[in-house]
Design a protein around this motif. Structure first.
Motif, PDB file in Angstrom:
ATOM      1  N   VAL B 145      13.211  87.128   4.498  1.00  0.00           N
ATOM      2  CA  VAL B 145      11.823  86.770   4.198  1.00  0.00           C
ATOM      3  C   VAL B 145      11.801  85.945   2.916  1.00  0.00           C
ATOM      4  CG1 VAL B 145       9.539  87.677   3.669  1.00  0.00           C
ATOM      5  CG2 VAL B 145      10.955  88.841   5.332  1.00  0.00           C
ATOM      6  N   VAL B 146      11.092  84.820   2.961  1.00  0.00           N
ATOM      7  CA  VAL B 146      11.002  83.952   1.789  1.00  0.00           C
ATOM      8  C   VAL B 146       9.534  83.607   1.532  1.00  0.00           C
ATOM      9  CG1 VAL B 146      13.271  82.943   2.250  1.00  0.00           C
ATOM     10  CG2 VAL B 146      11.223  81.823   3.132  1.00  0.00           C
ATOM     11  N   CYS B 147       9.278  82.883   0.444  1.00  0.00           N
ATOM     12  CA  CYS B 147       7.932  82.378   0.190  1.00  0.00           C
ATOM     13  C   CYS B 147       7.749  81.076   0.970  1.00  0.00           C
ATOM     14  CB  CYS B 147       7.736  82.091  -1.290  1.00  0.00           C
ATOM     15  SG  CYS B 147       7.686  83.548  -2.322  1.00  0.00           S
ATOM     16  N   ALA B 148       6.508  80.779   1.340  1.00  0.00           N
ATOM     17  CA  ALA B 148       6.198  79.515   2.006  1.00  0.00           C
ATOM     18  C   ALA B 148       6.461  78.366   1.027  1.00  0.00           C
ATOM     19  CB  ALA B 148       4.751  79.509   2.465  1.00  0.00           C
ATOM     20  N   PRO B 149       6.938  77.221   1.538  1.00  0.00           N
ATOM     21  CA  PRO B 149       7.300  76.116   0.649  1.00  0.00           C
ATOM     22  C   PRO B 149       6.153  75.634  -0.250  1.00  0.00           C
ATOM     23  CG  PRO B 149       8.134  75.715   2.852  1.00  0.00           C
ATOM     24  CD  PRO B 149       7.274  76.941   2.936  1.00  0.00           C
ATOM     25  N   SER B 172       9.934  85.166   8.170  1.00  0.00           N
ATOM     26  CA  SER B 172       8.569  85.053   7.669  1.00  0.00           C
ATOM     27  C   SER B 172       8.550  84.245   6.377  1.00  0.00           C
ATOM     28  CB  SER B 172       7.980  86.440   7.426  1.00  0.00           C
ATOM     29  OG  SER B 172       6.643  86.329   7.009  1.00  0.00           O
ATOM     30  N   GLU B 173       7.520  83.395   6.238  1.00  0.00           N
ATOM     31  CA  GLU B 173       7.320  82.639   5.000  1.00  0.00           C
ATOM     32  C   GLU B 173       6.034  83.136   4.381  1.00  0.00           C
ATOM     33  OE1 GLU B 173       7.231  78.651   6.422  1.00  0.00           O
ATOM     34  OE2 GLU B 173       9.401  78.464   6.453  1.00  0.00           O
ATOM     35  N   GLU B 174       6.172  83.930   3.349  1.00  0.00           N
ATOM     36  CA  GLU B 174       5.013  84.636   2.814  1.00  0.00           C
ATOM     37  C   GLU B 174       4.219  83.775   1.836  1.00  0.00           C
ATOM     38  OE1 GLU B 174       4.104  87.743   3.712  1.00  0.00           O
ATOM     39  OE2 GLU B 174       5.769  87.918   5.101  1.00  0.00           O
ATOM     40  N   GLN B 175       3.003  84.231   1.612  1.00  0.00           N
ATOM     41  CA  GLN B 175       2.066  83.568   0.721  1.00  0.00           C
ATOM     42  C   GLN B 175       2.418  83.793  -0.750  1.00  0.00           C
ATOM     43  OE1 GLN B 175      -0.790  81.956   1.584  1.00  0.00           O
ATOM     44  NE2 GLN B 175      -1.455  81.668  -0.510  1.00  0.00           N
ATOM     45  N   ALA B 176       2.958  84.962  -1.043  1.00  0.00           N
ATOM     46  CA  ALA B 176       3.213  85.307  -2.444  1.00  0.00           C
ATOM     47  C   ALA B 176       4.499  86.095  -2.548  1.00  0.00           C
ATOM     48  CB  ALA B 176       2.059  86.133  -3.007  1.00  0.00           C
ATOM     49  N   VAL B 177       5.093  86.027  -3.728  1.00  0.00           N
ATOM     50  CA  VAL B 177       6.362  86.703  -3.949  1.00  0.00           C
ATOM     51  C   VAL B 177       6.189  88.225  -3.794  1.00  0.00           C
ATOM     52  CG1 VAL B 177       6.151  86.927  -6.453  1.00  0.00           C
ATOM     53  CG2 VAL B 177       8.395  86.630  -5.439  1.00  0.00           C
ATOM     54  N   THR B 178       4.993  88.724  -4.090  1.00  0.00           N
ATOM     55  CA  THR B 178       4.742  90.159  -3.934  1.00  0.00           C
ATOM     56  C   THR B 178       4.807  90.575  -2.462  1.00  0.00           C
ATOM     57  OG1 THR B 178       2.415  89.581  -4.030  1.00  0.00           O
ATOM     58  CG2 THR B 178       3.359  90.540  -6.011  1.00  0.00           C
ATOM     59  N   ASP B 179       4.376  89.669  -1.581  1.00  0.00           N
ATOM     60  CA  ASP B 179       4.443  89.970  -0.144  1.00  0.00           C
ATOM     61  C   ASP B 179       5.889  90.025   0.325  1.00  0.00           C
ATOM     62  OD1 ASP B 179       1.675  90.136   0.256  1.00  0.00           O
ATOM     63  OD2 ASP B 179       1.506  87.965   0.429  1.00  0.00           O
ATOM     64  N   ASP B 190      15.803  92.430   5.746  1.00  0.00           N
ATOM     65  CA  ASP B 190      17.142  92.716   5.241  1.00  0.00           C
ATOM     66  C   ASP B 190      17.327  92.121   3.854  1.00  0.00           C
ATOM     67  OD1 ASP B 190      17.992  93.992   7.598  1.00  0.00           O
ATOM     68  OD2 ASP B 190      18.333  92.049   8.542  1.00  0.00           O
ATOM     69  N   ALA B 191      16.640  91.002   3.625  1.00  0.00           N
ATOM     70  CA  ALA B 191      16.771  90.326   2.334  1.00  0.00           C
ATOM     71  C   ALA B 191      15.541  89.475   2.081  1.00  0.00           C
ATOM     72  CB  ALA B 191      18.020  89.458   2.318  1.00  0.00           C
ATOM     73  N   GLY B 192      15.237  89.277   0.820  1.00  0.00           N
ATOM     74  CA  GLY B 192      14.121  88.423   0.440  1.00  0.00           C
ATOM     75  C   GLY B 192      14.510  87.632  -0.787  1.00  0.00           C
ATOM     76  N   LEU B 193      13.936  86.419  -0.919  1.00  0.00           N
ATOM     77  CA  LEU B 193      14.206  85.630  -2.115  1.00  0.00           C
ATOM     78  C   LEU B 193      13.022  85.772  -3.061  1.00  0.00           C
ATOM     79  CD1 LEU B 193      15.974  82.531  -0.599  1.00  0.00           C
ATOM     80  CD2 LEU B 193      16.891  84.058  -2.353  1.00  0.00           C
ATOM     81  N   VAL B 194      13.284  86.379  -4.213  1.00  0.00           N
ATOM     82  CA  VAL B 194      12.225  86.645  -5.187  1.00  0.00           C
ATOM     83  C   VAL B 194      12.751  86.273  -6.577  1.00  0.00           C
ATOM     84  CG1 VAL B 194      11.269  88.521  -3.798  1.00  0.00           C
ATOM     85  CG2 VAL B 194      12.967  89.030  -5.543  1.00  0.00           C
ATOM     86  N   TYR B 195      11.908  86.438  -7.581  1.00  0.00           N
ATOM     87  CA  TYR B 195      12.364  86.168  -8.946  1.00  0.00           C
ATOM     88  C   TYR B 195      13.087  87.383  -9.516  1.00  0.00           C
ATOM     89  CZ  TYR B 195       9.546  81.958  -8.842  1.00  0.00           C
ATOM     90  OH  TYR B 195       9.034  80.735  -8.517  1.00  0.00           O
TER      91      TYR B 195
END
Lengths: 273, 260
Positions: B145-149, B172-179, B190-195
């Motif tokens: 899961v990542v954030c939308a571009p 999924s390309e989420e609206q916000a990093v919290t999502d 399984d994995a997400g790209l966040v700060y």
């Protein structure tokens, strides 16, 4: 019958008996709803409107929204009609509690609904062992969108149809039963035809609710173009970079909702007439 | 006549002292609402833990000042400021949203970089997919899961993809990093790209996996005092606090990179 009375009451313009002052809050109420919608149209860039709503992402979102809303309306009818019948016609212990619980999504913030769905159908949710057995994975799929929409839309159908069932009453059903009709025959020949206009408007309500569903979908289904990103999610996302596109898509959503409501109002009018 | 004057003066004095009595407890009880001033800071949602701490520090050095925050997406905040929201300082999670505010001539001074942050991989604590590197994110069947571009964290993700020549296929390309975080925490992804900051803030609920490629997209957080704020001067002082050694220490502890 109430339906007959309604039809008669609509034709000639009769004295309403309403006090005049009532029109002031009534007008304010209408303004509260209509003015923001009007404000939306004033911000619209009409020259780009067509280009904005026909972009790939917009069309994908619109198509997905319509497909999933139709699917969840069908689910709402299949599950909601029996539920409304049981709640309206049966008497069983804990009935009031069941009704309250079933109608809960009406007042629940959709995000909470989404979290609850996650803990039910998610990979680590309540039903995960069962779903693993059959190799079903719902999260991040279109099915998750349909489930989220059905979850929030079902109570609209149930509450509105149950009201209709109670208004229509049991008289004809009882007569048919005493004449020897089986319960299924009574249901198919008497009850359902009697409440059909009510069922149609209940289905429209749930369709409209499904179309506007946002919070539960975002929380439970995620957001991917063509798979889970419905029109409300697309609007929310577009708002970040292209507010014009968000406004244009909002108007499309409103237009679809208005069109569906008007068409079905006409259908149910004809059914009554 | 003279007697009357004295009486009137006495009465006035009495009234004044009564008023004084009446106002004293109120003033001590709610020093913030009564005589106090309120500093309003609009800050990116990612700044919530750090800025809340800095707000408390600011209040302790400025008697009678109450700091209130509006934490939301930088885009939303910029929109609100341009539409006339009363804010004294604005901390944006990226330069683009700050630019809309400075371009509108609403900043008191130039915007300053006060922190940077980088992406990291967040996985559920048990790391079910066994992710150890950026390249692992391209595994088949991985629920990524990542954030939308269009949102900053998604733009950073895209930038790293381009720089490394990889193509991710997120579910999924989420609206916000919290999502994104929520889906990793729930174990759905399984994995997400966040700060990095998000991983630190999430504590035990997720595991962070740093990757060298994240240096290809370093995000800069910028802050500025706002010209038209009701407490513009205090706004500048808050900006100074954020840029001070004390402020930088708080930000560093939360996982932000240095301002330079």
């Amino acid at each position: 019958m109430t339906m007959g009375e309604q039809a008669r009451g609509r034709a000639p313009r009769v004295y309403s008996g309403l006090p005049r002052w009532l029109f002031v809050p009534a007008a304010l109420g209408a303004t509260l709803v209509v003015l923001p919608l009007f404000a939306l149209t004033t911000r619209l860039d009409w020259t780009r409107f067509f280009e904005l709503i026909t972009s790939d992402s917009s069309m994908a979102a619109l198509r997905l929204s319509l497909e999933t809303s139709v699917a969840s309306t069908v689910i709402c009818i299949v599950l909601g009609v029996p539920l409304a019948l049981v709640l309206a016609r049966e008497q069983f212990p804990g009935q009031a509690l069941v009704r309250t619980l079933v109608l809960l999504p009406l007042v629940l913030p959709p995000v909470v609904g989404g979290i609850a769905l996650l803990y039910t159908f998610g990979r680590r949710g309540l039903l995960a062992p069962v779903m693993d057995l059959f190799g079903i994975q719902i999260a991040f799929s279109t099915a998750a969108v349909v489930i989220a929409q059905s979850f929030v839309a079902l109570p609209f159908l149930v509450v509105s149809l149950e009201g209709t069932l109670r208004t229509v009453g049991r008289r004809y059903e009882l007569v048919a039963a005493t004449l020897g009709a089986r319960p299924s025959t009574v249901l198919g020949r008497i009850t359902l035809p009697l409440v059909l206009p009510g069922l149609v408007s209940a289905a429209v309500l749930s369709f409209a609710r499904a179309l506007g569903e946002f919070g539960a979908t975002l929380t439970f289904a995620g957001s991917l173009q063509g798979v889970t990103r419905t029109l409300p999610l697309e609007i929310y996302l577009q708002r970040v970079t292209d507010p014009d596109a968000a406004i244009a898509l909002s108007l499309v959503l409103i237009a679809v909702a208005v069109a569906v409501t008007l068409v079905t109002a006409r259908i149910s009018d004809r059914a009554i007439g | 006549m003279r007697k009357l004057c004295t009486a009137a003066a006495a009465l006035t004095a009495l009234a004044l002292s009564l008023a004084g009595c009446a106002s004293t407890p109120a003033a001590t009880g709610t020093s913030t609402a009564g005589g106090g001033t309120t500093l309003t800071v609009f800050a990116a949602a990612s700044m919530k833990p750090t800025f809340t701490a800095l707000g408390t520090a600011f209040e302790s050095t400025h008697a009678g000042v109450k700091v209130t925050f509006n934490f939301a997406g930088s885009q939303t905040l910029a929109e609100q400021i341009i539409n006339g929201a009363a804010a004294d300082a604005f901390a944006s999670a990226n330069e683009a949203n700050m630019k809309t505010v400075t371009d509108a001539g609403l900043a008191a001074t130039g915007a300053q970089v006060y922190a940077t942050n980088q992406l990291t991989i967040a996985v559920p604590p048990d790391n079910p997919a066994g992710i150890t590197s950026w390249n692992d994110l391209t595994k088949k069947g991985l629920k990524l899961v990542v954030c939308a571009p269009v949102v900053p964290c998604g733009a950073a993700t895209e930038k790293i993809e381009q720089a490394t020549g990889t193509t991710l296929t997120p579910v999924s390309e989420e609206q916000a990093v919290t999502d994104v975080m929520a889906k990793v925490q729930a174990g759905e992804a399984d994995a997400g790209l966040v700060y990095q900051t998000d991983v630190i803030a999430a504590g035990e609920t997720v595991k962070g996996i740093e990757f060298a490629e994240s240096s290809k997209a370093i995000n800069t957080n910028v802050i500025a005092a706002l010209k038209d704020g009701p407490q513009a001067k205090l706004g500048q002082e808050f900006v100074d606090l954020v840029l001070s050694a004390e402020g930088q220490q708080v930000l560093k502890a939360a996982g932000f990179g240095a301002a330079d």
